[in-house]
Structures are given as structure tokens and as C-alpha cells.
Design an enzyme around this catalytic site. Structure first.
Site, PDB file in Angstrom:
ATOM      1  N   ASP A 192     -49.585  56.813  55.819  1.00 66.35           N
ATOM      2  CA  ASP A 192     -51.032  57.043  55.807  1.00 66.35           C
ATOM      3  C   ASP A 192     -51.726  55.932  55.031  1.00 66.35           C
ATOM      4  O   ASP A 192     -51.575  55.823  53.811  1.00 66.35           O
ATOM      5  CB  ASP A 192     -51.340  58.400  55.178  1.00 66.35           C
ATOM      6  CG  ASP A 192     -52.819  58.735  55.257  1.00 66.35           C
ATOM      7  OD1 ASP A 192     -53.257  59.198  56.331  1.00 66.35           O
ATOM      8  OD2 ASP A 192     -53.531  58.522  54.257  1.00 66.35           O
ATOM      9  N   LYS A 206     -57.666  54.169  58.538  1.00 66.64           N
ATOM     10  CA  LYS A 206     -59.004  54.759  58.561  1.00 66.64           C
ATOM     11  C   LYS A 206     -60.081  53.684  58.437  1.00 66.64           C
ATOM     12  O   LYS A 206     -59.917  52.722  57.676  1.00 66.64           O
ATOM     13  CB  LYS A 206     -59.162  55.755  57.405  1.00 66.64           C
ATOM     14  CG  LYS A 206     -57.998  56.722  57.241  1.00 66.64           C
ATOM     15  CD  LYS A 206     -58.175  57.627  56.034  1.00 66.64           C
ATOM     16  CE  LYS A 206     -56.882  58.326  55.667  1.00 66.64           C
ATOM     17  NZ  LYS A 206     -55.925  57.459  54.954  1.00 66.64           N
ATOM     18  N   HIS A 242     -63.069  57.537  58.040  1.00 64.51           N
ATOM     19  CA  HIS A 242     -62.604  57.929  56.708  1.00 64.51           C
ATOM     20  C   HIS A 242     -63.502  58.974  56.033  1.00 64.51           C
ATOM     21  O   HIS A 242     -63.011  59.869  55.344  1.00 64.51           O
ATOM     22  CB  HIS A 242     -62.491  56.694  55.819  1.00 64.51           C
ATOM     23  CG  HIS A 242     -61.538  56.859  54.680  1.00 64.51           C
ATOM     24  ND1 HIS A 242     -60.951  55.800  54.040  1.00 64.51           N
ATOM     25  CD2 HIS A 242     -61.064  57.965  54.041  1.00 64.51           C
ATOM     26  CE1 HIS A 242     -60.151  56.242  53.083  1.00 64.51           C
ATOM     27  NE2 HIS A 242     -60.203  57.551  53.055  1.00 64.51           N
TER      28      HIS A 242
END
Length: 268
Positions: free
Chosen positions: A52, A82, A118
Site C-alpha cells: 500500500d 493513491k 487519497h
């Protein structure tokens, strides 16, 4: 590893590792980059495959280099990143395309498994334009899934007005300090997979209960908490700079909580 199937059929590992302080001095989010990420190397060695990341973490290129230099085949990795809701990245569709192209370059890949907005984009037109670019790259196969992060019910409803592709996930804070149960219920009703950031947070009195539950399984309270989340369909992305803790955080698949255990945790 166990997997969860997203609403477009893509399988996502139910446990991944965060990277927001990886490769930074003093493991500090705002620290200078060190050009090394031993934490990510050890995570890959231990079996983590879901990574991530985010543009705002500043370490995409470094994470991408470690992934490309590892002996893990690209098809085994699940890379999430993101796009921040700042003008630099969402002022125009071309700016968003440039952001995605740069992330692809940083990760040395021709596709990303999951791309998220995000944080909420307050301007509805910018939100629409940004999502349309996400859909464009999704349709082209450069993004295997698209989603959002930190979106509430209001923003999710706004997206219904224009989204041709429903968000696959919403990454939100879910832990014992922030149960976020109402939003979690909405996501599961809508078929949007909840992904928990900060899944390990708990008060001391809550940790005592978790530790007590863990004794029956020879597991730590932290493992019990992570197992609790994944058993209810929540993807977790714990993060640690310590190899022993990393190993513990992924060692969740040889026990199952009882209904009584779950009731105790729900009451916390």
C-alpha cells in the site's frame, strides 16, 4: 494468504503492508528519504504481496525499485497507490493522467492493481473529472481496480451521479478507537470493500481483553484484532519496521475466533 474478491472480480490479499514511513530517516513520515527500505525487503521475504503506497508518501520510486529488484513475480504483487486531491494532480484531466503515468513509471510496471483518490475532492467537477480519468485507465487495463480513500457516505453518494465504474474499495480508518461502524455498514451494503488503515489502534483496557482472548490460540492481542477484522470482510494493512512484528501480523490464518470472542470484541 487469504484473498477477498472485489466487486469487479479482482482478488486482493486480505492482509498487506503500509509503506508511509518506509525508507525514511527515523521512520518518520516527514523524514528525508534514506534510499533503502529494509522493512519492505523483509516484508516481501515473509510473504507480504499487497503493498500500500501513495504519491504523498514521497517514496513511490524507492518502493518500486525494491519491488522490481525482488525475486517476486509482478503477477504475484498487488500494488496500491493513491492520488492526492491537490491542484498539482487534479486541476485538469491531463494533470491526473500525468500523475498516474508517473506512478506507473515509479513502480516500473505497465499496470497498477489498485488506484485510489487519497482524500475527498470537495469540488464536484474536479471529482468527476478525476474519476473519469481513473475510469479511462481502468478501461485501458492500466488499472485493475479503482477506488477511494477516506470518503464518507455523502461523497460516495455524490459519485453515484456520474461514476460508470463503482469504487472497488474505500480505505478508511477502522480500529477499536474508531470503529466507523455506520460507514462500514454502508460499504458492505453497497458492495464496496472496506480497507482498514491504522487497524492496530486500541486503548489499554481493550488490549487486555484482546490479549486474554489470544491466550486460547497462542496468539497476541494484535493478531486477535487483525483476525477479527478479516473475519468480517475488512482488508487490513498493518505496518511495522520490525521483522518479528511483520511476521506476527501476517500469521493469522491458522485460527478462527468463536462467536463469544467476537461478541467480546464488539462490546469493546
Amino acid at each position: 494468504m487469504e484473498y477477498i474478491t472485489l466487486n469487479n472480480g479482482l482478488k486482493m490479499p486480505i492482509v498487506g503492508t503500509g509503506t508511509n514511513t518506509y525508507g525514511k530517516e527515523n521512520n518518520d513520515y516527514n523524514g528525508a528519504l534514506t534510499n533503502k527500505i529494509p522493512e519492505l525487503v523483509s516484508a516481501l521475504e515473509l510473504g507480504y504481496r499487497s503493498i500500500d503506497a501513495a504519491i504523498s508518501y514521497r517514496n513511490e520510486e524507492l518502493v518500486g525499485r525494491v519491488l522490481s529488484e525482488s525475486n517476486v513475480p509482478r503477477e504475484e504483487l498487488f500494488i496500491t497507490t493513491k492520488v492526492p486531491p491537490s491542484e498539482e494532480y487534479i486541476s485538469t484531466k491531463e494533470a491526473t493522467r500525468a500523475a498516474i503515468d508517473n506512478s506507473l513509471k515509479n513502480f516500473q510496471t505497465d499496470y497498477l492493481d489498485l488506484l485510489l483518490i487519497h482524500h475527498p475532492i470537495e469540488d464536484k467537477e474536479q471529482l468527476k473529472n478525476t474519476w473519469e480519468v481513473f475510469e479511462e485507465y481502468y478501461e485501458a487495463g492500466k488499472l485493475k481496480a479503482i477506488g477511494v480513500s477516506n470518503f464518507g457516505k455523502t461523497q460516495l453518494n455524490e459519485m453515484k451521479e456520474f461514476a460508470k465504474v463503482k469504487p472497488a474499495v474505500n480505505q478508511i480508518q477502522i480500529n477499536l478507537k474508531e470503529f466507523n461502524q455506520d460507514l462500514l455498514d454502508v460499504l458492505q451494503e453497497e458492495g464496496i470493500t472496506p480497507v482498514a488503515w491504522g487497524p492496530m489502534k486500541a486503548e489499554d483496557h481493550q488490549k487486555e481483553v484482546l490479549d486474554e482472548i489470544g491466550k486460547a490460540y497462542n496468539k497476541t492481542g494484535a493478531q486477535v484484532l487483525l483476525r477479527y477484522q478479516i473475519e468480517r470482510g475488512v482488508v487490513v494493512i498493518p505496518k511495522s519496521h520490525n521483522r518479528e512484528n511483520q511476521a506476527s501480523n501476517i500469521d493469522l490464518f491458522d485460527f478462527q475466533l468463536t462467536a463469544e470472542d467476537i461478541a467480546k470484541i464488539n462490546n469493546l
